[in-house]
Design a protein around this motif. Structure first.
Motif, short mmCIF file in Angstrom:
data_model
loop_
_atom_site.label_atom_id
_atom_site.label_comp_id
_atom_site.label_asym_id
_atom_site.label_seq_id
_atom_site.Cartn_x
_atom_site.Cartn_y
_atom_site.Cartn_z
N UNK A 194 121.38 -47.12 -9.69
CA UNK A 194 122.81 -47.38 -9.65
C UNK A 194 123.59 -46.29 -8.93
N UNK A 195 123.21 -45.03 -9.11
CA UNK A 195 124.03 -43.93 -8.58
C UNK A 195 123.41 -43.24 -7.37
N UNK A 196 122.17 -43.58 -7.00
CA UNK A 196 121.53 -42.91 -5.86
C UNK A 196 120.99 -43.88 -4.83
N UNK A 197 120.06 -44.74 -5.24
CA UNK A 197 119.40 -45.62 -4.27
C UNK A 197 120.36 -46.66 -3.68
N UNK A 198 121.06 -47.39 -4.54
CA UNK A 198 121.98 -48.41 -4.05
C UNK A 198 123.15 -47.84 -3.26
N UNK A 199 123.78 -46.72 -3.67
CA UNK A 199 124.84 -46.15 -2.83
C UNK A 199 124.36 -45.75 -1.43
N UNK A 200 123.17 -45.14 -1.35
CA UNK A 200 122.64 -44.79 -0.03
C UNK A 200 122.41 -46.04 0.81
N UNK A 201 121.85 -47.06 0.19
CA UNK A 201 121.61 -48.34 0.86
C UNK A 201 122.93 -48.95 1.31
N UNK A 202 123.93 -48.89 0.44
CA UNK A 202 125.24 -49.47 0.74
C UNK A 202 125.91 -48.76 1.91
N UNK A 203 125.86 -47.44 1.93
CA UNK A 203 126.50 -46.68 3.01
C UNK A 203 125.88 -47.03 4.36
N UNK A 204 124.57 -47.12 4.41
CA UNK A 204 123.87 -47.43 5.66
C UNK A 204 124.30 -48.79 6.19
N UNK A 205 124.27 -49.81 5.32
CA UNK A 205 124.56 -51.16 5.80
C UNK A 205 126.05 -51.38 6.01
N UNK A 206 126.91 -50.66 5.29
CA UNK A 206 128.34 -50.72 5.61
C UNK A 206 128.61 -50.16 6.99
N UNK A 207 127.94 -49.05 7.32
CA UNK A 207 128.10 -48.46 8.65
C UNK A 207 127.63 -49.44 9.72
N UNK A 208 126.50 -50.09 9.49
CA UNK A 208 125.99 -51.09 10.44
C UNK A 208 126.97 -52.26 10.55
N UNK A 209 127.46 -52.71 9.41
CA UNK A 209 128.40 -53.84 9.37
C UNK A 209 129.66 -53.53 10.15
N UNK A 210 130.25 -52.36 9.92
CA UNK A 210 131.49 -51.98 10.60
C UNK A 210 131.24 -51.72 12.09
N UNK A 211 130.09 -51.15 12.42
CA UNK A 211 129.78 -50.90 13.83
C UNK A 211 129.73 -52.21 14.61
N UNK A 212 129.02 -53.19 14.06
CA UNK A 212 128.92 -54.48 14.75
C UNK A 212 130.27 -55.20 14.79
N UNK A 213 131.05 -55.06 13.71
CA UNK A 213 132.38 -55.66 13.71
C UNK A 213 133.26 -55.05 14.79
N UNK A 214 133.15 -53.74 14.95
CA UNK A 214 133.96 -53.05 15.96
C UNK A 214 133.50 -53.42 17.37
N UNK A 215 132.22 -53.59 17.56
CA UNK A 215 131.69 -53.92 18.88
C UNK A 215 131.99 -55.37 19.25
N UNK A 216 131.90 -56.27 18.29
CA UNK A 216 132.03 -57.70 18.57
C UNK A 216 133.44 -58.21 18.38
N UNK A 217 134.27 -57.47 17.68
CA UNK A 217 135.63 -57.90 17.42
C UNK A 217 135.71 -58.89 16.28
N UNK A 218 136.95 -59.21 15.88
CA UNK A 218 137.18 -60.16 14.81
C UNK A 218 137.05 -61.56 15.35
N UNK A 219 136.29 -62.39 14.67
CA UNK A 219 136.05 -63.76 15.17
C UNK A 219 137.30 -64.60 15.06
N UNK A 220 137.34 -65.65 15.87
CA UNK A 220 138.43 -66.60 15.82
C UNK A 220 138.00 -67.85 15.07
#
Length: 222
Positions: A194-220
């Motif tokens: 709860x306090x170590x493994x999942x937060x690390x996992x969450x940070x990595x995939x949030x970064x990936x999620x936001x990076x792709x959102x920034x590169x691809x833009x907001x969909x219409x």
């Protein structure tokens, strides 16, 4: 504040980085001042704010929580009744967990019904599914931490559900329990997840999620 920013900018050249991240136009279809239906595009941002709120309240709860069967329940009771604003912080954390699951689910519904998961955003959709799984994992592992009767038996049922998964069910249940039944190792493992493994996992995939959102833009909308 201006002097501090100029001091840092002269040494770290922050302006290009901040401009690349923050300086981009908002499409009309997600501007609530131009399109009344644009509020549905806010579900992702609200979900992220709730995640940040969960992290902050969880950090304060960790100051007093003791992840052991002998002291877990007493430490939660101490937070609830003795710590200044402890009842408020724990209440925000508990209610915020349910709100986060709800908002992430609504965000994914919006993505699905507006066709935002289609080309070229398939990978971002997959990242979102992974993030939703991680959010559910937070809810499942956090439910045991108060170590009361409700939490214990709900976790026992959840582990039995995991054991019913074909092929890997028994192994998965054994890993979660740390033994043959829910006990001391289960609590310590759930706390670590709860306090170590999942937060690390969450940070990595949030970064990936936001990076792709920034590169691809907001969909219409379709």
């Amino acid at each position: 504040m201006g002097r501090i920013y100029r001091f840092l900018d002269e040494r770290l050249n922050l302006s290009p980085l901040i401009g690349a991240v923050a300086d981009h136009p908002i499409p009309d279809h997600v501007n609530v001042f131009k399109s009344p239906s644009a509020f549905v595009y806010c579900f992702g941002g609200v979900s992220f704010l709730l995640i940040v709120l969960e992290v902050l309240t969880g950090m304060f709860l960790m100051l007093y929580y003791v992840p052991s069967p002998d002291h877990a329940y007493q430490s939660v009771n101490y937070i609830q009744n003795e710590v200044l604003f402890g009842n408020l912080v724990r209440g925000i954390h508990r209610v915020g967990a349910s709100a986060t699951v709800l908002m992430v689910f609504l965000h994914m519904l919006r993505v699905y019904f507006t066709g935002s998961y289609k080309n070229p955003r398939e990978l971002n959709w997959i990242a979102g599914l992974v993030l939703f799984t991680a959010i559910m994992g937070f809810g499942f592992t956090g439910y045991l931490l108060p170590w009361d009767q409700k939490a214990y038996w709900a976790t026992a049922v959840g582990v039995n559900v995991a054991a019913s998964v074909p092929l890997v069910g028994d192994f998965l249940a054994s890993v979660l329990r740390g033994g043959s039944e829910v006990g001391t190792l289960t609590l310590s493992r759930f706390f670590a997840i709860h306090v170590m493994f999942l937060p690390a996992f969450l940070i990595i995939f949030l970064a990936v999620h936001f990076f792709m959102l920034r590169r691809q833009g907001i969909s219409r909308p379709l």
